[in-house]
Design an enzyme around this catalytic site. Structure first.
Site, PDB file in Angstrom:
ATOM      1  CG  HIS A  57      -1.911   1.359   1.256  1.00 22.22           C
ATOM      2  ND1 HIS A  57      -2.934   0.730   1.536  1.00 22.22           N
ATOM      3  CD2 HIS A  57      -1.522   2.969   1.611  1.00 22.22           C
ATOM      4  CE1 HIS A  57      -3.672   1.541   1.410  1.00 22.22           C
ATOM      5  NE2 HIS A  57      -2.951   3.182   1.580  1.00 22.22           N
ATOM      6  CG  HIS A  59      -1.393   7.116  -1.459  1.00 23.34           C
ATOM      7  ND1 HIS A  59      -2.524   7.179  -1.939  1.00 23.34           N
ATOM      8  CD2 HIS A  59      -1.467   6.683  -0.378  1.00 23.34           C
ATOM      9  CE1 HIS A  59      -3.175   6.911  -0.839  1.00 23.34           C
ATOM     10  NE2 HIS A  59      -2.461   5.823  -0.373  1.00 23.34           N
ATOM     11  CD  GLN A 152      -7.201  11.532  -0.927  1.00 28.45           C
ATOM     12  OE1 GLN A 152      -5.646  11.299  -1.305  1.00 28.45           O
ATOM     13  NE2 GLN A 152      -7.360  11.032   0.364  1.00 28.45           N
ATOM     14  CG  HIS A 210      -8.024   4.619   1.034  1.00 31.55           C
ATOM     15  ND1 HIS A 210      -7.125   3.662  -0.030  1.00 31.55           N
ATOM     16  CD2 HIS A 210      -6.287   5.032   2.047  1.00 31.55           C
ATOM     17  CE1 HIS A 210      -5.719   3.906   0.325  1.00 31.55           C
ATOM     18  NE2 HIS A 210      -6.096   4.390   0.992  1.00 31.55           N
ATOM     19  CD  GLU A 213      -5.509   6.810   6.645  1.00 34.23           C
ATOM     20  OE1 GLU A 213      -6.270   6.470   5.533  1.00 34.23           O
ATOM     21  OE2 GLU A 213      -4.667   6.493   6.871  1.00 34.23           O
ATOM     22  CG  ASP A 309      -0.815   5.422   3.416  1.00 36.42           C
ATOM     23  OD1 ASP A 309      -1.486   5.334   2.191  1.00 36.42           O
ATOM     24  OD2 ASP A 309      -1.186   6.302   4.591  1.00 36.42           O
TER      25      ASP A 309
HETATM   26 FE   FE2 Z   1      -3.260   5.315   1.745  1.00 40.62          FE
END
Ligand code: FE2
Length: 413
Positions: A57, A59, A152, A210, A213, A309
């Site tokens: 995971h 980005h 997102q 996701h 979170e 991440d």
């Molecule tokens: Fe993430």
């Protein structure tokens, strides 16, 4: 004659050291003694030889963008989103590819050859998606990249986002993503998860959401993912990422939820480096760790893998590309300090990651691509204890990165 033989390798799960023979980019033989010769041979006596690390995971669209246009001084998720919002408008294909490639090289130098990246597909030009789809093909000879189309800002928070997610799948994303806890209402969150499963069926893609979170103990979308996986099947193709609210649920609800999770093969992906810093920001004391129940999921036989991440981006200023560093942090923050538990944390950045990514040809087995890492440590425990950098990263049979350990001279009598 083959291309390369690694001699006397310690391989986890094998009772004695083995030789590993590589030819034409593939593992040709694994045996206690291989009599044949190769163009190159490496003595791996006393070294742990492992399949590559798996980054479950990250980005890549935002890596190495810390400080652009300014640094995150509060350290919160929300300042990170605000800074990224300012930066997003100036993305270009070259800019994304340059930063993502630098991060991939960094990860390869740390023995990581499989990477699942999320990419923001609420940016209307889909610049980052196109850039990463192109880069995925450019690096295919040495790195396996999976792309998750990640809305997102939510699928239903703006009218055009649903169509953008669909378009991202048409343009080549490998998996459908989502962010149900960030949709405007609970109902939109539930609807978004159902829509993600529909899209995955329609386009035959994996799922990585996701999920929860946040620190809010009422954020309960893991149960929606699990319910869809129970009803539709195919849980092994599904991952729930972050799930930090699971660490805040009351034990009675967590117990019930764990029972449902065990009925599926859904994978859980935790990101301890970032979540230990982002979460719990609104707590005074006692301050929560902001982490999902990694240890309990593992104890219940659930597949858990790990991600960074972020690498030096608006949310997290550090980041080295080392999955050993991630496993090391996991030992600490999830209190998995028993020897078996430490070993399990090493699994989470290797075998378990391969399972989360649904890889079919992972591992040191005859016929698999020769993707192998040689560590300057006799076992997984020592690799974590000393946080070693690999001596060799071998991808498709070629040594693509090597490292000479630093020599420390101490002259105290
Ligand atoms: Fe993430």
């Amino acid at each position: 004659m083959s291309d390369l033989i690694l001699r006397h390798c310690s391989v986890r799960g094998l009772p004695q050291p083995v030789d590993i023979e590589i030819a034409d980019g593939v593992i040709r033989d694994v045996a206690p003694v291989i009599q044949r010769e190769a163009a190159q041979e490496i003595d791996c006596t006393g070294k742990l030889v492992t399949p590559p690390f798996v980054e479950s995971h990250i980005h890549l669209d935002s890596v190495l963008a810390a400080g652009q246009p300014h640094f995150n001084e509060s350290g919160t998720l929300f300042e990170g989103i605000q800074i990224w919002g300012e930066r997003k408008g100036s993305l270009t294909r070259e800019d994304v590819q340059q930063r993502a490639l630098a991060a991939l090289k960094l990860m390869a130098s740390h023995g990581c050859l499989y990477v699942r990246t999320h990419v923001d597909v609420t940016e209307p030009r889909l610049i980052a998606l196109d850039a990463l789809v192109e880069l995925r093909e450019q690096v295919r000879d040495w790195m396996t990249v999976q792309i998750v189309a990640f809305p997102q800002d939510g699928i239903y928070s703006r009218a055009e986002n649903e169509a953008l997610l669909d378009e991202a799948l048409k343009r080549g994303a490998d998996a459908v993503g989502g962010i149900p806890h960030y949709e405007l209402t609970r109902e939109d969150g539930v609807r978004s998860v159902q829509h993600i499963f529909d899209l995955a069926e329609q386009y035959d893609r994996l799922i990585d959401i996701h999920c929860d979170e946040v620190d809010d103990d009422q954020s309960r979308f893991v149960e929606v993912i699990i319910a869809e996986a129970i009803k539709r099947g195919g849980g092994a193709r599904v991952a729930a990422s972050h799930t930090t609210a699971f660490g805040s649920y009351n034990d009675s609800y967590a117990y019930k939820l764990m029972g449902y999770i065990r009925r599926t093969d859904v994978n859980f992906i935790a990101n301890p480096l970032i979540n230990i810093t982002l979460q719990g920001r609104t707590d005074s004391y006692p301050k929560r760790r902001g982490l999902t129940r990694i240890k309990e999921l593992w104890q219940n036989g659930v597949n858990v893998s790990l991600g960074q991440d972020c690498i030096h981006d608006p949310w997290y200023i550090f980041g080295t590309g080392s999955m050993i560093g991630v496993a090391y942090m996991t030992v600490h923050v999830s209190q998995m300090t028993g020897l078996q538990e430490i070993d399990a944390c090493f699994d989470m950045v290797t075998e378990n990651g391969a399972k989360s990514l649904h890889l079919q040809d992972y591992g040191i087995k005859v016929g698999n691509p020769a993707n192998i890492v040689v560590l300057d440590a006799p076992d997984a425990f020592s690799a974590l204890r000393y946080q070693v950098i690999p001596l060799y990263t071998i991808s498709r049979g070629k040594i693509i990165a090597s490292n000479t350990p630093a020599q420390m001279n101490v002259s105290i009598s």
